[in-house]
Design an enzyme around this catalytic site. Structure first.
Site, PDB file in Angstrom:
ATOM      1  N   ARG A 255      34.142  88.700  62.385  1.00 40.49           N
ATOM      2  CA  ARG A 255      34.571  87.511  63.140  1.00 40.49           C
ATOM      3  C   ARG A 255      33.732  86.290  62.764  1.00 40.49           C
ATOM      4  O   ARG A 255      34.194  85.399  62.058  1.00 40.49           O
ATOM      5  CB  ARG A 255      34.507  87.808  64.658  1.00 40.49           C
ATOM      6  CG  ARG A 255      35.243  86.801  65.535  1.00 40.49           C
ATOM      7  CD  ARG A 255      34.509  85.518  65.757  1.00 40.49           C
ATOM      8  NE  ARG A 255      33.193  85.698  66.383  1.00 40.49           N
ATOM      9  CZ  ARG A 255      32.311  84.724  66.523  1.00 40.49           C
ATOM     10  NH1 ARG A 255      32.584  83.504  66.083  1.00 40.49           N
ATOM     11  NH2 ARG A 255      31.120  84.943  67.057  1.00 40.49           N
ATOM     12  N   ASP A 256      32.477  86.257  63.186  1.00 36.54           N
ATOM     13  CA  ASP A 256      31.656  85.066  62.935  1.00 36.54           C
ATOM     14  C   ASP A 256      31.474  84.880  61.428  1.00 36.54           C
ATOM     15  O   ASP A 256      31.410  83.749  60.933  1.00 36.54           O
ATOM     16  CB  ASP A 256      30.285  85.219  63.614  1.00 36.54           C
ATOM     17  CG  ASP A 256      29.638  83.873  63.936  1.00 36.54           C
ATOM     18  OD1 ASP A 256      30.196  82.841  63.544  1.00 36.54           O
ATOM     19  OD2 ASP A 256      28.576  83.874  64.585  1.00 36.54           O
TER      20      ASP A 256
ATOM     21  N   HIS B   9      21.558  85.650  69.261  1.00 37.88           N
ATOM     22  CA  HIS B   9      22.558  85.437  68.193  1.00 37.88           C
ATOM     23  C   HIS B   9      22.020  84.324  67.302  1.00 37.88           C
ATOM     24  O   HIS B   9      22.107  83.147  67.629  1.00 37.88           O
ATOM     25  CB  HIS B   9      23.878  85.049  68.875  1.00 37.88           C
ATOM     26  CG  HIS B   9      25.009  84.710  67.957  1.00 37.88           C
ATOM     27  ND1 HIS B   9      26.144  85.502  67.844  1.00 37.88           N
ATOM     28  CD2 HIS B   9      25.227  83.652  67.139  1.00 37.88           C
ATOM     29  CE1 HIS B   9      26.986  84.952  66.994  1.00 37.88           C
ATOM     30  NE2 HIS B   9      26.457  83.822  66.550  1.00 37.88           N
TER      31      HIS B   9
ATOM     32  N   HIS C  93      21.571  82.244  63.700  1.00 35.47           N
ATOM     33  CA  HIS C  93      22.029  81.875  62.356  1.00 35.47           C
ATOM     34  C   HIS C  93      20.789  81.528  61.541  1.00 35.47           C
ATOM     35  O   HIS C  93      19.754  81.139  62.085  1.00 35.47           O
ATOM     36  CB  HIS C  93      23.017  80.710  62.431  1.00 35.47           C
ATOM     37  CG  HIS C  93      24.369  81.133  62.937  1.00 35.47           C
ATOM     38  ND1 HIS C  93      25.446  81.330  62.105  1.00 35.47           N
ATOM     39  CD2 HIS C  93      24.814  81.431  64.177  1.00 35.47           C
ATOM     40  CE1 HIS C  93      26.497  81.719  62.818  1.00 35.47           C
ATOM     41  NE2 HIS C  93      26.144  81.792  64.096  1.00 35.47           N
TER      42      HIS C  93
ATOM     43  N   CYS D 212      29.645  78.486  61.065  1.00 37.34           N
ATOM     44  CA  CYS D 212      30.529  78.065  62.140  1.00 37.34           C
ATOM     45  C   CYS D 212      31.385  76.916  61.643  1.00 37.34           C
ATOM     46  O   CYS D 212      30.857  75.933  61.122  1.00 37.34           O
ATOM     47  CB  CYS D 212      29.739  77.642  63.374  1.00 37.34           C
ATOM     48  SG  CYS D 212      30.826  77.057  64.694  1.00 37.34           S
TER      49      CYS D 212
HETATM   50  P1  HMG Z   1      43.975  72.795  72.020  1.00 37.96           P
HETATM   51  O1  HMG Z   1      44.658  72.140  70.845  1.00 37.96           O
HETATM   52  O2  HMG Z   1      43.250  71.942  72.999  1.00 37.96           O
HETATM   53  O3  HMG Z   1      44.941  73.826  72.786  1.00 37.96           O
HETATM   54  O4  HMG Z   1      42.931  73.844  71.418  1.00 37.96           O
HETATM   55  P2  HMG Z   1      46.262  73.675  73.546  1.00 37.96           P
HETATM   56  O5  HMG Z   1      46.198  74.585  74.719  1.00 37.96           O
HETATM   57  O6  HMG Z   1      46.602  72.217  73.775  1.00 37.96           O
HETATM   58  O7  HMG Z   1      47.332  74.273  72.520  1.00 37.96           O
HETATM   59  C1  HMG Z   1      47.609  73.636  71.277  1.00 37.96           C
HETATM   60  C2  HMG Z   1      48.312  74.613  70.354  1.00 37.96           C
HETATM   61  O8  HMG Z   1      47.442  75.729  70.090  1.00 37.96           O
HETATM   62  C3  HMG Z   1      49.582  75.220  70.933  1.00 37.96           C
HETATM   63  O9  HMG Z   1      50.451  75.483  69.830  1.00 37.96           O
HETATM   64  C4  HMG Z   1      49.126  76.528  71.497  1.00 37.96           C
HETATM   65  O10 HMG Z   1      50.153  77.495  71.543  1.00 37.96           O
HETATM   66  C5  HMG Z   1      48.080  76.938  70.474  1.00 37.96           C
HETATM   67  P3  HMG Z   1      51.624  74.476  69.399  1.00 37.96           P
HETATM   68  O11 HMG Z   1      52.465  74.319  70.636  1.00 37.96           O
HETATM   69  O12 HMG Z   1      50.933  73.184  69.000  1.00 37.96           O
HETATM   70  O13 HMG Z   1      52.282  75.172  68.262  1.00 37.96           O
HETATM   71  N1  HMG Z   1      47.078  77.844  71.059  1.00 37.96           N
HETATM   72  C6  HMG Z   1      46.789  79.059  70.579  1.00 37.96           C
HETATM   73  N2  HMG Z   1      47.252  79.739  69.515  1.00 37.96           N
HETATM   74  C7  HMG Z   1      46.747  80.977  69.316  1.00 37.96           C
HETATM   75  N3  HMG Z   1      45.792  81.539  70.111  1.00 37.96           N
HETATM   76  C8  HMG Z   1      45.310  80.867  71.164  1.00 37.96           C
HETATM   77  C9  HMG Z   1      45.808  79.582  71.429  1.00 37.96           C
HETATM   78  N4  HMG Z   1      45.543  78.674  72.390  1.00 37.96           N
HETATM   79  C10 HMG Z   1      46.331  77.624  72.152  1.00 37.96           C
HETATM   80  N5  HMG Z   1      44.371  81.429  71.919  1.00 37.96           N
HETATM   81  C11 HMG Z   1      41.726  75.917  71.556  1.00 37.96           C
HETATM   82  C12 HMG Z   1      42.124  74.631  72.272  1.00 37.96           C
HETATM   83  C13 HMG Z   1      40.633  76.562  72.362  1.00 37.96           C
HETATM   84  C14 HMG Z   1      42.946  76.810  71.440  1.00 37.96           C
HETATM   85  C15 HMG Z   1      41.227  75.538  70.132  1.00 37.96           C
HETATM   86  O14 HMG Z   1      40.267  74.530  70.249  1.00 37.96           O
HETATM   87  C16 HMG Z   1      40.658  76.706  69.391  1.00 37.96           C
HETATM   88  O15 HMG Z   1      41.359  77.650  69.047  1.00 37.96           O
HETATM   89  N6  HMG Z   1      39.337  76.673  69.121  1.00 37.96           N
HETATM   90  C17 HMG Z   1      38.682  77.799  68.482  1.00 37.96           C
HETATM   91  C18 HMG Z   1      37.414  77.355  67.850  1.00 37.96           C
HETATM   92  C19 HMG Z   1      36.712  78.550  67.245  1.00 37.96           C
HETATM   93  O16 HMG Z   1      37.244  79.631  67.083  1.00 37.96           O
HETATM   94  N7  HMG Z   1      35.423  78.317  66.886  1.00 37.96           N
HETATM   95  C20 HMG Z   1      34.621  79.320  66.292  1.00 37.96           C
HETATM   96  C21 HMG Z   1      34.204  80.372  67.268  1.00 37.96           C
HETATM   97  S1  HMG Z   1      32.813  79.904  68.288  1.00 37.96           S
HETATM   98  C22 HMG Z   1      31.432  80.303  67.328  1.00 37.96           C
HETATM   99  O17 HMG Z   1      31.557  80.631  66.189  1.00 37.96           O
HETATM  100  C23 HMG Z   1      30.077  80.333  67.984  1.00 37.96           C
HETATM  101  C24 HMG Z   1      29.556  81.747  68.240  1.00 37.96           C
HETATM  102  O18 HMG Z   1      29.467  82.488  67.049  1.00 37.96           O
HETATM  103  C25 HMG Z   1      28.160  81.676  68.876  1.00 37.96           C
HETATM  104  C26 HMG Z   1      27.217  80.726  68.131  1.00 37.96           C
HETATM  105  O19 HMG Z   1      26.964  80.908  66.932  1.00 37.96           O
HETATM  106  O20 HMG Z   1      26.760  79.808  68.809  1.00 37.96           O
HETATM  107  C27 HMG Z   1      30.460  82.504  69.215  1.00 37.96           C
HETATM  108 MG    MG Z   2      27.813  82.299  65.606  1.00 36.06          MG
END
Ligand code: HMG
Ligand code: MG
Length: 290
Positions: free
Chosen positions: A15-16, A207, A209, A240
Site C-alpha cells: 500500500r504505502d 511509522h 519514512h 507519499c
Molecule cells: P473528493 O474529491 O473530495 O471526494 O476526494 P468526493 O467525495 O467529492 O468524490 C469525488 C469523486 O471521487 C467521486 O467520483 C467519488 O465517487 C469518488 P466522480 O463522481 O467524480 O466520478 N470517490 C471515491 N472513489 C473510490 N473510492 C473512494 C472514493 N471516495 C470518493 N473511497 C477523497 C476525497 C478522500 C476520496 C480523496 O481525497 C482521496 O481519495 N484521497 C486519498 C489520498 C491518499 O490515498 N493518500 C495516500 C494515503 S495517506 C498516506 O500515505 C500516509 C500514511 O502512510 C501515514 C504517513 O506516512 O503519514 C497513511
Molecule cells: Mg506513510
C-alpha cells in the site's frame, strides 16, 4: 524503558510502497507480492487502499487484489479507507481490517484528503459505526507527526489531540506517521512521551519514512519509549503522493536486522524477506532501498 521481547511488524509495502511507485505494476504482481510477504511470516499486511483512483491511480485494482490473494490463517489483510464509500468497497473485497487516516497538519489534510482535520474526523464516524456492525477492527493513522511539507514544524500536543480523537472513536491502534521523514530520535521520544499521555503506549505504533536516513534511529527511540508496533515496507518501497520528495518507509529488511540484533522477535524470516524485496525491486525496475 526496557526493550520489548517481541515486536509486531505491519508490512505496508503493497500500500504505502506501491501507491507512490511511478512504474505501473499489474494486479497479478501485487497479488504475488502480498502472497510472498505472508509466506515470509508477515502476519499483518496492508494489501491495498480504497481511495479515489483519480487521486491515487496506483491503488486502482485493490478489490481485485483482495479477491485474488491466497489468505493464510492468522494473517490480517488490511486496507486504507478514507470514507464510507471506501469502507464499503473494502468490506465487499473481504479486508480483515481497515485503516482511517487523519493528519496533524491542516494543510496536509487538505492536500491529502481534500478536507479539514475536523471534517475528516467527522467523516470517519460512519466508518467506525459500519465497521463495528460488521465486526471489522479499525486502525488509525496520524500523518505529519514530526513535520509537514506545507506547514513545517508540527506540535506534539496537536498530534496527541488528533491521536486521542481517533482512539476515542474506537481505533484499536493509532499509528504515528513521520510522512516526510524529517523526524529525529530526540523529537521522536518527545512525541511518543507526549502522545502517551492521551493514548496508551500499547495502542500506539511508529511509522517512519527514511528521507533523511533517520528512520531506524527513530524506531530505536520509539522502542525506548515502550512502543512495540512498527510499520515498514519491503525494499523501502514508496513515499507519499501528497508529500513531494518524501522517500519510502523504513525498509522491512533493515528494521528486522535491527530488531534481530537486539534479540527482539518478530516471527518474520529475514532471508525470505530479502528475496521478496529483490523480486519486487526487479519488477519495478528500481534500486532495492534496503
Ligand atoms: P473528493 O474529491 O473530495 O471526494 O476526494 P468526493 O467525495 O467529492 O468524490 C469525488 C469523486 O471521487 C467521486 O467520483 C467519488 O465517487 C469518488 P466522480 O463522481 O467524480 O466520478 N470517490 C471515491 N472513489 C473510490 N473510492 C473512494 C472514493 N471516495 C470518493 N473511497 C477523497 C476525497 C478522500 C476520496 C480523496 O481525497 C482521496 O481519495 N484521497 C486519498 C489520498 C491518499 O490515498 N493518500 C495516500 C494515503 S495517506 C498516506 O500515505 C500516509 C500514511 O502512510 C501515514 C504517513 O506516512 O503519514 C497513511
Ligand atoms: Mg506513510
Amino acid at each position: 524503558m526496557a526493550l520489548p521481547h517481541s515486536v509486531r511488524l505491519v508490512e505496508v509495502g503493497p500500500r504505502d510502497g506501491l501507491q507512490n511507485e511511478a512504474h505501473p505494476i499489474s494486479v497479478a504482481n501485487k497479488v504475488q507480492l502480498v502472497n510472498e510477504l505472508a509466506s515470509c511470516g508477515c502476519s499483518y499486511i496492508e494489501a491495498g487502499s480504497f481511495v479515489s483512483p483519480k487521486w491515487v491511480p496506483q491503488m486502482a485494482g485493490s478489490s481485485e487484489v483482495f479477491s485474488a490473494i491466497q489468505r493464510l490463517p492468522g494473517v490480517t489483510y488490511a486496507a486504507l479507507t478514507p470514507n464510507l464509500q471506501g469502507f464499503e468497497a473494502a468490506l465487499a473485497a473481504g479486508a480483515s481490517e481497515v485503516a482511517v487516516f487523519a493528519a496533524a497538519s491542516e494543510a496536509f489534510s487538505q492536500r491529502n484528503i481534500n478536507c479539514s482535520i475536523s471534517a475528516s474526523l467527522k467523516r470517519f464516524a460512519p466508518i467506525m459505526a459500519a465497521a463495528q456492525a460488521a465486526g471489522v477492527p479499525v486502525r488509525g493513522y496520524v500523518s505529519c507527526v514530526l513535520g509537514c511539507p506545507y506547514e513545517g514544524a508540527v506540535a506534539a500536543a496537536q498530534v496527541a489531540a488528533v491521536a486521542h480523537e481517533l482512539h476515542a472513536m474506537g481505533c484499536r491502534e493509532v499509528s504515528l506517521g513521520d510522512t516526510i521523514g524529517t523526524g529525529t530520535a530526540g523529537a521522536t521520544r518527545t512525541l511518543f512521551d507526549t502522545v502517551a499521555a492521551r493514548v496508551p503506549r500499547n495502542q500506539l505504533a511508529g511509522h517512519f519514512h527514511d528521507t533523511y536516513g533517520q528512520a531506524l534511529a527513530n524506531v530505536y527511540a520509539a522502542l525506548l519509549e515502550g512502543i512495540t508496533v512498527f510499520d515498514s515496507s519491503v525494499a523501502g518501497l514508496g513515499g507519499c503522493p501528497y508529500a513531494k520528495g518524501a522517500s519510502g518507509n523504513v525498509a522491512s529488511e533493515d528494521l528486522l536486522y535491527l530488531l534481530q540484533g537486539l534479540g527482539i522477535e518478530t516471527g518474520v524470516n529475514l532471508e525470505a524477506l530479502i528475496g521478496v524485496g529483490q523480486h519486487i525491486s526487479q519488477q519495478l525496475g528500481r534500486r532495492n532501498g534496503s
